[in-house]
Design a protein around this motif. Structure first.
Motif, PDB file in Angstrom:
ATOM      1  N   LYS A  80      96.290  46.284 -27.554  1.00  0.00           N
ATOM      2  CA  LYS A  80      96.075  44.989 -28.205  1.00  0.00           C
ATOM      3  C   LYS A  80      94.904  44.238 -27.581  1.00  0.00           C
ATOM      4  N   ASP A  81      94.041  43.738 -28.458  1.00  0.00           N
ATOM      5  CA  ASP A  81      92.957  42.879 -28.002  1.00  0.00           C
ATOM      6  C   ASP A  81      93.447  41.437 -27.949  1.00  0.00           C
ATOM      7  N   GLY A  82      92.546  40.514 -27.631  1.00  0.00           N
ATOM      8  CA  GLY A  82      92.933  39.119 -27.498  1.00  0.00           C
ATOM      9  C   GLY A  82      93.501  38.530 -28.772  1.00  0.00           C
ATOM     10  N   ARG A  83      92.952  38.948 -29.909  1.00  0.00           N
ATOM     11  CA  ARG A  83      93.413  38.410 -31.191  1.00  0.00           C
ATOM     12  C   ARG A  83      94.878  38.784 -31.440  1.00  0.00           C
ATOM     13  N   LYS A  84      95.229  40.016 -31.158  1.00  0.00           N
ATOM     14  CA  LYS A  84      96.600  40.467 -31.396  1.00  0.00           C
ATOM     15  C   LYS A  84      97.575  39.848 -30.398  1.00  0.00           C
ATOM     16  N   GLU A  85      97.135  39.703 -29.152  1.00  0.00           N
ATOM     17  CA  GLU A  85      98.026  39.096 -28.157  1.00  0.00           C
ATOM     18  C   GLU A  85      98.202  37.602 -28.436  1.00  0.00           C
ATOM     19  N   LYS A  86      97.140  36.962 -28.914  1.00  0.00           N
ATOM     20  CA  LYS A  86      97.240  35.559 -29.298  1.00  0.00           C
ATOM     21  C   LYS A  86      98.279  35.385 -30.399  1.00  0.00           C
ATOM     22  N   ALA A  87      98.347  36.358 -31.314  1.00  0.00           N
ATOM     23  CA  ALA A  87      99.328  36.279 -32.397  1.00  0.00           C
ATOM     24  C   ALA A  87     100.749  36.278 -31.838  1.00  0.00           C
ATOM     25  N   MET A  88     100.982  37.014 -30.759  1.00  0.00           N
ATOM     26  CA  MET A  88     102.311  37.023 -30.143  1.00  0.00           C
ATOM     27  C   MET A  88     102.628  35.673 -29.519  1.00  0.00           C
ATOM     28  N   ILE A  89     101.612  35.065 -28.907  1.00  0.00           N
ATOM     29  CA  ILE A  89     101.820  33.720 -28.361  1.00  0.00           C
ATOM     30  C   ILE A  89     102.133  32.748 -29.492  1.00  0.00           C
ATOM     31  N   ALA A  90     101.389  32.845 -30.576  1.00  0.00           N
ATOM     32  CA  ALA A  90     101.604  31.954 -31.725  1.00  0.00           C
ATOM     33  C   ALA A  90     103.010  32.100 -32.287  1.00  0.00           C
ATOM     34  N   GLU A  91     103.551  33.305 -32.214  1.00  0.00           N
ATOM     35  CA  GLU A  91     104.895  33.569 -32.740  1.00  0.00           C
ATOM     36  C   GLU A  91     105.991  33.137 -31.767  1.00  0.00           C
ATOM     37  N   GLY A  92     105.622  32.644 -30.590  1.00  0.00           N
ATOM     38  CA  GLY A  92     106.615  32.180 -29.630  1.00  0.00           C
ATOM     39  C   GLY A  92     107.270  33.295 -28.848  1.00  0.00           C
ATOM     40  N   LYS A  93     106.525  34.378 -28.585  1.00  0.00           N
ATOM     41  CA  LYS A  93     107.097  35.532 -27.889  1.00  0.00           C
ATOM     42  C   LYS A  93     106.733  35.592 -26.410  1.00  0.00           C
ATOM     43  N   ILE A  94     105.796  34.748 -25.954  1.00  0.00           N
ATOM     44  CA  ILE A  94     105.298  34.816 -24.578  1.00  0.00           C
ATOM     45  C   ILE A  94     105.286  33.413 -23.983  1.00  0.00           C
ATOM     46  N   GLY A  95     105.610  33.297 -22.680  1.00  0.00           N
ATOM     47  CA  GLY A  95     105.722  31.980 -22.068  1.00  0.00           C
ATOM     48  C   GLY A  95     104.756  31.675 -20.955  1.00  0.00           C
TER      49      GLY A  95
END
Length: 565
Positions: free
Chosen positions: A310-325
């Motif tokens: 995963k690049d930054g765009r895909k990891e950012k999507a996980m943050i946006a979905e509330g999966k990372i703290g």
């Protein structure tokens, strides 16, 4: 035109590097006393035929041929100005009206394609009039005699304000552009301090789980484990992670650089050892400990199992979905985590200082940030044109005749339309300090253009709940990233890279290979390979060129010390 020999061509292609332009927001320092000696630069009365004038106009006009990397962000800016193009916009028209310089692009391209085309152009000697290159490419072009010595040109044509701005990082940027005593390019100086990172944390998750903000690395690891195992989002599913991480381990957001700094590990910098010699951080034993910790977090499920894909765009999507703290990142990380807040107004992210395993105040590593240089083709008849373009760009954004809302932000970032975008290096911190003084005194007069614009965004969030100002408050507010950076500086925590010279011959030849080896080895260890492979990597690094690099870097360091005596 003399063509490079095949071996030099091979080196040029080998060292081609992707230039990262991480400008989340260009902030304005807007000094009132930009010009010195009482002679401010002005676009009035610059029709002078005096060839020594900092903003003299060419008559007849000249054409400057460039190439350019484009992006979706740049295209978005142009969509707001129907009819404008890269060759015909407010900046190109200003350059032609004031300086008599017409901007022409031989070609443009995005990302990797741009780098490929630039690499072939440099290798063949078919370069534009002015070209942006990295440090390795600069040395190759200089060695081949394809670019001009700009020593006298810069001294003669650079405005006092330009010299002041470009010297704010010290002598390092110009040392990096000087080869055999000659200034072979104008450095696009960048503020190393902008590389300062913070821990971005979901404080609503902290509160829900009864946790405190971390003060040590052990505290941080405990928070990461709790965010992974204790269902902080309350959906009854094991679908959350502690730490954000991308496939590029050293991303300025969602990377490991300052996580490792918590273990006194600095894998991307030349640092001083206990004897005062320079050593490369990646092969120091502290890195092994940090890697082992990250390996354990990954095995424990605290890091996304698919991060390596995963690049930054895909990891950012996980943050946006509330999966990372938890996310390590620079000040503009606020606009990454804002995507989560936009989806969930209960998501409360805040920046915190990085922490250390020792519990003491950690050093915040700052890599030498000036990595791009503007070189001029050997046969180009007007090498001073690049200095005049820089003079005018700085003046119209930050000088006494600045027109902020026309040439900087409309509020669209129109500064991006200029082919060259130099800026004062401390402008972001200066904007924060103006805002801090305004908060303390209520005095609006202390705010210059950029600070006023930021305050407007923050006020819109605080008084009208305008979510677009949320990220600005997290960056520039009283408890924002710059408040922490201010303390970093006051506490003497900023650790600047020790090697800032021109890349040596062995660095040009060996660094790309060794960086690939480093990144591959570290990634594999995190994914589960035996930690002993770090020791093998250290041996390989030294054998494959690291010893030569270290010798040359210390020779530079020794000569620099003698030159100061």
């Amino acid at each position: 035109m003399r063509k490079p020999n095949r071996n030099k061509v091979k080196y040029l292609l080998a060292v081609l590097m992707l230039a990262l332009i991480l400008t989340a927001c260009e902030q304005n320092m807007a000094l009132d006393t930009n010009a010195t000696d009482g002679n401010p630069i002005s676009n009035e009365g610059v029709q002078s035929n005096d060839e020594n004038s900092e903003l003299s106009k060419y008559n007849p006009p000249i054409e400057v041929v460039l190439v350019r990397e484009t992006s979706s962000d740049l295209e978005d800016v142009l969509t707001n100005f129907p009819g404008d193009t890269l060759e015909d916009n407010r900046w190109t028209r200003l350059y032609e009206d004031v300086l008599g310089i017409k901007i022409k692009y031989n070609w443009t391209a995005k990302g990797d394609l741009y780098q490929q085309k630039l690499g072939f152009a440099l290798a063949s000697g078919n370069i534009p009039d002015i070209v942006r290159v990295n440090a390795q490419q600069l040395r190759q072009l200089a060695n081949e005699g394809l670019i001009q010595d700009l020593t006298d040109v810069y001294e003669q044509y650079a405005a006092p304000f330009t010299k002041d701005v470009l010297s704010q990082e010290g002598t390092g940027p110009f040392e990096a552009a000087t080869i055999d005593g000659k200034l072979m390019a104008i450095p696009e100086t960048a503020g190393s301090i902008e590389g300062s990172q913070f821990i971005w944390l979901r404080v609503d998750w902290l509160e829900k789980l009864g946790l405190q903000s971390p003060k040590t690395m052990d505290d941080l690891l405990a928070v990461s484990k709790a965010f992974t195992e204790n269902d902080p989002d309350g959906n009854g599913k094991p679908d959350t992670y502690g730490l954000a991480l991308t496939q590029y381990l050293w991303d300025p957001v969602m990377g490991l650089t300052d996580f490792m700094a918590g273990y006194e590990a600095y894998p991307n910098m030349w640092i001083k050892d206990d004897s005062g010699k320079l050593v490369y951080g990646a092969v120091q034993p502290e890195v092994k400990k940090a890697l082992q910790v990250v390996q354990g977090m990954y095995a424990d499920g605290q890091i996304d199992k698919e991060f390596a894909f995963k690049d930054g765009r895909k990891e950012k999507a996980m943050i946006a979905e509330g999966k990372i703290g938890i996310m390590y990142g620079e000040q503009w990380g606020s606009f990454i985590v804002q995507a989560n807040y936009m989806n969930d107004p209960k998501a409360e992210w805040r920046p915190f200082p990085i922490v250390a395993d020792s519990g003491l105040l950690p050093k915040v590593p700052l890599r030498f940030a000036t990595s791009q240089f503007l070189a001029v083709r050997k046969e180009f008849e007007h090498p001073e044109a690049i200095v005049k373009l820089i003079n005018l760009h700085l003046e119209k954004n930050w000088g006494v005749t600045a027109e902020y809302e026309k040439y900087y932000s409309t509020p669209y970032p129109v500064w991006q339309l200029s082919p060259f975008t130099p800026a004062p290096l401390m402008k972001n911190m200066e904007a924060y300090r103006q805002l801090k003084e305004n908060r303390l005194t209520g005095d609006e007069s202390v705010l210059h253009d950029e600070a006023r614009a930021i305050k407007k965004n923050i006020d819109a969030y605080l008084t009208k709940n305008d979510v677009s100002g949320w990220g600005w408050e997290r960056t520039y507010g009283p408890n924002g990233a710059f408040a922490i950076l201010d303390n970093y500086e006051k506490n003497n925590q900023l650790m600047y890279e020790s090697f800032v010279g021109v890349p040596t011959e062995s660095i040009i030849e060996k660094q790309p290979i060794l960086d690939t080896l480093k990144n591959k080895t570290f990634l594999n260890i995190i994914l589960g390979r035996p930690i002993e492979e770090f020791d093998q990597f250290v041996e390989e690094w030294h054998r494959l060129g690291g010893n030569e690099m270290t010798t040359e870097v210390n020779q530079w360091y020794s000569e620099k010390g003698r030159n100061k005596e």
